[in-house]
Design a protein around this motif. Structure first.
Motif: not given
Length: 427
Positions: A44-45, A66-70
């Motif tokens: 998921a990227k 989810p390490a990088l949020s929206i």
């Protein structure tokens, strides 16, 4: 104003992609132009689709959910766009950073780790790769004491000091070890582990001349007699090197199953993987050679029927040649002193020599005294027609010359029996 992607959108895409083979599910964010979210079976990227300053469209990786949020993904997209507007390529910059990190990680590796990698990637493809590795950090290897050191920290001065010590014990071996070490450090440079080869400018500790040394008849007698004092395996191996002027390692690695001692055509079939030229060779075995081999087979029986004719362990071919050569030199000196004492004269020490000189000696005597054709002598030595100056002959004259070599070796054995063996026995 559009609200763009939401957490619910992303989680729904991830759920839909799980356990589903085929193309990934891609979502577009309506708030940040070019921002994409891709969900696959196991990934998921985030990415940014944008046109670079070169005009080509590119997908710039931003990070994973989810390490990088929206919100973080939108900020990362804006930062990537700013770099592109400056004429930069974020993907290329990321690859460069990854390469630099890899180089830093490699440079922190201990020498032994780099040697292991060198063996896997380079030496494993060489016919003598095992021998090269031993010369680098084996029991007598040049770099053995530096195994735990960081490759980047090893200096020219410390290797030079190790080289000097090695040269005192075995000068020619020191030259070879230096060559192997230079090749290894050059590989480290090509891999980006170090910036330059620390020993690139180091010279051989001892000069080497083209092989011109060959033995007098008296010297051959002394070597033959001294070899008898060494015992198995080095004594019979040395004598066989005189009778069959092959390369040292070819005879040292001789397997019993390569021998045919009975029948009309006794011979040794030397396989291609153990010759310098990578060619198989049938070697005729005449009475003197067979006698030495038969005697060695009797000694080898004590080692539980080893596969090797010459061995000290029963499991590997004989090694430790430098030490054996020193023992042989000592025995030669002793014999020369005894002879000088009998004749009431001062002893004349033998000039320095190498095992390889026995091959030169054979070639010299065979051609000059026994009038053996130079091409036949070349084949006995397993050379590529070095006696002929014609390049065409070197390419096309591939005949094994078995019968011619057999006749030549018979003349050589007869000469040895009369001039060397008989004289050594009666001294």
């Amino acid at each position: 104003m559009s609200t763009g992607l939401t957490k619910a959108d992303i989680e729904a895409a991830i759920d839909a992609a799980r356990g589903r083979k085929g193309p990934q599910i891609e979502l577009r964010d309506l708030r940040e132009p070019g921002l994409r979210f891709r969900a696959g079976e196991r990934s998921a990227k985030w990415s940014l689709m944008i046109r670079l300053h070169t005009g080509e469209r590119s997908r710039i990786a931003l990070g994973s959910w989810p390490a990088l949020s929206i919100n973080d993904a939108r900020a990362a997209a804006r930062e990537a766009r700013r770099k592109v507007e400056e004429g930069r390529n974020p993907n290329e910059e990321r690859r460069n950073l990854a390469r630099e990190a890899q180089i830093r990680a490699r440079s922190r590796k201990a020498l032994v780790q780099m040697l292991d990698q060198y063996e896997r990637e380079v030496l494993s493809h060489h016919r003598r790769g095992d021998q090269t590795r031993r010369a680098l950090d084996g029991k007598e290897g040049l770099l053995r004491t530096l195994q735990a050191r960081n490759v980047k920290e090893i200096t020219r001065d410390e290797i030079q000091e190790l080289l000097k010590r090695r040269a005192k014990r075995s000068p020619i071996s020191a030259n070879r070890q230096l060559a192997y070490a230079k090749a290894f450090f050059n590989w480290c440079v090509s891999e980006g582990v170090i910036e330059s080869n620390p020993i690139a400018s180091l010279r051989r500790p001892v000069p080497e001349r083209t092989r011109e040394r060959y033995h007098s008849v008296q010297e051959l007698r002394d070597i033959w007699a001294a070899a008898g004092d060494l015992g198995y395996p080095f004594g019979p191996l040395c004598r066989l090197l005189i009778v069959l002027p092959m390369r040292r390692d070819e005879l040292a690695g001789l397997l019993v199953n390569e021998l045919t001692l009975q029948g009309d055509e006794p011979q040794w079939v030397l396989p291609s993987e153990r010759t310098k030229r990578a060619n198989a060779l049938r070697v005729p075995l005449l009475p003197m050679a067979r006698s030495i081999i038969t005697s060695a087979l009797g000694d080898a029986d004590r080692l539980k029927e080893s596969a090797y004719l010459f061995t000290t362990t029963g499991e590997t071919p004989v090694s430790g040649f430098a030490k054996a050569k020193r023992r042989l030199d000592g025995a030669v000196e002793k014999h020369r002193e005894e002879m000088a004492a009998k004749q009431g004269r001062e002893v004349e020490p033998m000039l320095p020599w190498t095992i390889h000189d026995l091959r030169t000696t054979f070639n010299t005597i065979a051609c000059e005294r026994l009038k053996i054709d130079a091409n036949v002598a070349d084949r006995i030595l397993n050379h590529v027609a070095t006696a002929t100056t014609s390049k065409i002959m070197r390419v096309y004259n591939r005949s094994e010359l078995f019968e011619e070599r057999k006749r030549a070796l018979r003349l050589w054995e007869q000469w040895l029996e009369k001039e060397v063996v008989a004289a050594a026995v009666n001294r």
